[in-house]
Design a protein around this motif. Structure first.
Motif, short mmCIF file in Angstrom:
data_model
loop_
_atom_site.label_atom_id
_atom_site.label_comp_id
_atom_site.label_asym_id
_atom_site.label_seq_id
_atom_site.Cartn_x
_atom_site.Cartn_y
_atom_site.Cartn_z
N GLY A 194 0.78 -1.23 0.00
CA GLY A 194 0.00 0.00 0.00
C GLY A 194 0.81 1.27 0.00
O GLY A 194 0.28 2.34 0.31
N ALA A 195 2.09 1.20 -0.33
CA ALA A 195 2.94 2.39 -0.29
C ALA A 195 3.78 2.47 -1.56
O ALA A 195 3.76 1.56 -2.41
N GLU A 196 4.53 3.57 -1.69
CA GLU A 196 5.35 3.78 -2.87
C GLU A 196 6.63 2.97 -2.81
O GLU A 196 7.18 2.73 -1.72
N PRO A 197 7.14 2.51 -3.96
CA PRO A 197 8.37 1.70 -3.97
C PRO A 197 9.59 2.50 -3.56
O PRO A 197 9.64 3.72 -3.74
N ARG A 228 7.99 4.89 4.74
CA ARG A 228 7.03 5.31 3.71
C ARG A 228 5.66 4.69 3.94
O ARG A 228 4.63 5.31 3.66
N SER A 229 5.65 3.46 4.41
CA SER A 229 4.37 2.78 4.61
C SER A 229 3.57 3.38 5.76
O SER A 229 2.36 3.14 5.87
N ARG A 432 10.53 11.08 -6.80
CA ARG A 432 10.10 9.73 -6.45
C ARG A 432 9.29 9.74 -5.16
O ARG A 432 8.28 9.07 -5.03
N PHE A 433 9.81 10.49 -4.18
CA PHE A 433 9.09 10.58 -2.92
C PHE A 433 9.55 11.82 -2.17
O PHE A 433 10.72 12.20 -2.21
N GLY A 434 8.59 12.47 -1.50
CA GLY A 434 8.90 13.63 -0.68
C GLY A 434 7.81 13.85 0.34
O GLY A 434 6.89 13.03 0.49
N ILE A 446 4.43 12.89 -0.87
CA ILE A 446 4.13 13.28 -2.25
C ILE A 446 4.96 12.43 -3.20
O ILE A 446 6.07 12.01 -2.88
N THR A 447 4.41 12.16 -4.39
CA THR A 447 5.12 11.32 -5.36
C THR A 447 5.04 11.84 -6.78
O THR A 447 5.76 11.34 -7.65
#
Length: 500
Positions: A194-197, A228-229, A432-434, A446-447
């Motif tokens: 459920g989260a971003e890689p 991240r999760s 990618r992620f922030g 944010i992605t």
């Protein structure tokens, strides 16, 4: 010479082939200068999941390469076939290709410096060659599974690659350099449920010691995946200002500096792409950047492909550009000294290029709390940047001859609509992620953003962190694949942000 089945003569091995080539070039009046090398390469590739080794392969080959300068221009070749007829055919093609390149300014050559050296690499203790592909990939799989214990994930996979290189370089001016290096890397991708890689590249030139370090390396990426999760994601429709105060994490800042130090390569200057002259301001007065050769670094290089010892180059000090990265030709033209910055492409199949070895950005004095105070966004990870200037992007993506003065010819033919190329440079980094920042605290993930940074944004950098990380990877320059390493602290800049 030995005789092959087709009746032609062939050098017995790679070194014989290299010596034959050197003699051939020395006897040709059209050849001004040539470098010839032989390469004995063993390499392992493989892939794992936490539960299994998908595949593990050991491969090896012996090859020869050369870079020949004729009529002031250069050509590069690589082959694993040593029949004399095949080598002679490639030599003729090389000389002909250099001759018809029609380069306006001929290359200059340093014929007075001779290097004779041996460097055994940075392997301490066990060599990667002491383990089979199955054993190495089993080590990767075990370390990966151990670090993932307790994490719920949708996908987790690694790709492993190493190469053990034994090289000999010979030149028509009498240089002989023998080197060995063991370069290994793992690229891991973890997608928490459920989260971003999370994606990481780990690399080093320390032999089997690298394999022993994998549990700790995997622990860092799993820690990031857990974090991240646990974060709520930002509503994608929520507006964020066009220009914002950004904090780049050490990893994101490493990609930022990697992108902008490309402008300090001499061929980038000759292309007319660089916004920097020696003495220009690159960043704030507290910014220092050096291209180093850290022992065991993924980007470490004892001698470059010209046989020059790899020496540290102070690129930026007190925020001012102090040096460019050169090869011998550009160094002679600019009245300076080459410092071993001509990096071979991974596998040697493509030409070498001027490139940084290990960009080292000095730490600053700012804590994480001071960096975040008043900031709008924290950028944890970015993808490789896009060069926004079309002319620069086209030049860098092109398959260029290994001849730096030829870049001047390309600059002269740049269409008039790109006359402001050097002063119209920005790099755009896909996020990618922030995180969004509220009152100095991270709030939501944010992605889907794009951060666009200009040289003026780098110059106005307002803070530099006191904690650093090292990022490794492989980048493409004129279709050559070059290893890079950057050690960087976090930084704070004001830059444009947009949703993709």
């Amino acid at each position: 010479m030995d005789e092959t089945t087709d009746g032609t003569n062939a050098p017995a091995d790679g070194l014989d082939a290299a010596e034959w080539l050197l003699s051939r070039f020395e006897s040709d009046d059209e050849v001004a200068f040539a470098e010839v090398g032989c390469l004995d390469r063993d390499h392992t590739t493989g892939s794992t999941t936490p539960s299994e080794v998908r595949f593990a392969d050991d491969l090896s080959h012996v090859g020869v390469w050369w870079r020949v300068f004729a009529e002031g221009s250069a050509d590069y070749r690589f082959t694993t076939s040593f029949s004399e007829s095949h080598l002679e055919d490639l030599v003729e093609r090389s000389i002909r290709s250099a001759r018809v390149l029609d380069q306006n300014d001929p290359a200059q050559y340093d014929v007075g410096t001779v290097h004779r050296a041996i460097h055994p690499g940075w392997t301490t203790g066990e060599s990667l060659s002491d383990r089979t592909a199955d054993e190495k990939l089993a080590t990767v799989q075990s370390a990966f599974a151990g670090s993932l214990d307790g994490l719920t994930f949708d996908r987790a996979v690694t790709s492993y690659r190493d190469e053990r290189l034994r090289t000999t370089l010979l030149t028509t001016t009498g240089t002989t350099v023998r080197t060995s290096i063991e370069r290994a890397s793992v690229e891991a991708v973890i997608t928490p449920a459920g989260a971003e890689p999370v994606q990481r590249h780990f690399g080093a030139t320390t032999g089997a010691t690298f394999l022993d370090s994998l549990p700790e390396r995997f622990d860092t990426i799993v820690s990031t995946a857990r974090r991240r999760s646990e974060w709520p994601m930002l509503d994608r429709d929520l507006a964020i200002g066009d220009r914002v105060e950004l904090v780049f994490s050490p990893r994101a800042a490493a990609e930022l500096f990697h992108g902008f130090t490309h402008y300090l390569e001499a061929d980038s200057v000759y292309f007319g792409s660089s916004p920097y002259a020696i003495g220009d301001r690159f960043g704030p007065s507290m910014l220092d950047i050096e291209d180093c050769v850290h022992a065991g670094s993924w980007g470490a290089l004892a001698y470059d492909i010209e046989g020059r010892p790899a020496m540290p180059v102070p690129l930026v000090s007190d925020g001012i550009v102090r040096n460019y990265l050169h090869d011998t030709v550009s160094a002679l033209e600019e009245g300076t000294v080459p410092m071993g910055s001509v990096v071979p492409s991974v596998g040697y199949e493509r030409p070498p290029r001027i490139h940084a070895r290990h960009v080292d950005v000095a730490r600053g004095n700012d804590s994480d709390a001071s960096l975040l105070d008043g900031a709008d966004l924290y950028i944890e990870a970015v993808e490789s940047p896009r060069i926004d200037n079309e002319a620069t992007r086209t030049k860098r993506a092109s398959s260029m001859p290994p001849s730096v003065p030829y870049a001047k010819d390309i600059a002269a033919t740049t269409p008039s609509e790109f006359a402001d190329e050097a002063t119209s440079q920005t790099l755009s980094f896909p996020v990618r992620f922030g995180y969004t920042i509220d009152d100095g605290e991270r709030t939501r993930g944010i992605t889907d953003g794009l951060v666009t940074v200009s040289p003026s944004d780098v110059r106005s950098m307002s803070a530099i962190g006191n904690v650093r990380e090292t990022v490794t990877g492989v980048c493409s320059k004129h279709r050559s694949m070059l290893p890079y390493a950057v050690t960087s602290p976090a930084v704070r800049v004001s830059a444009r942000f947009s949703h993709e």
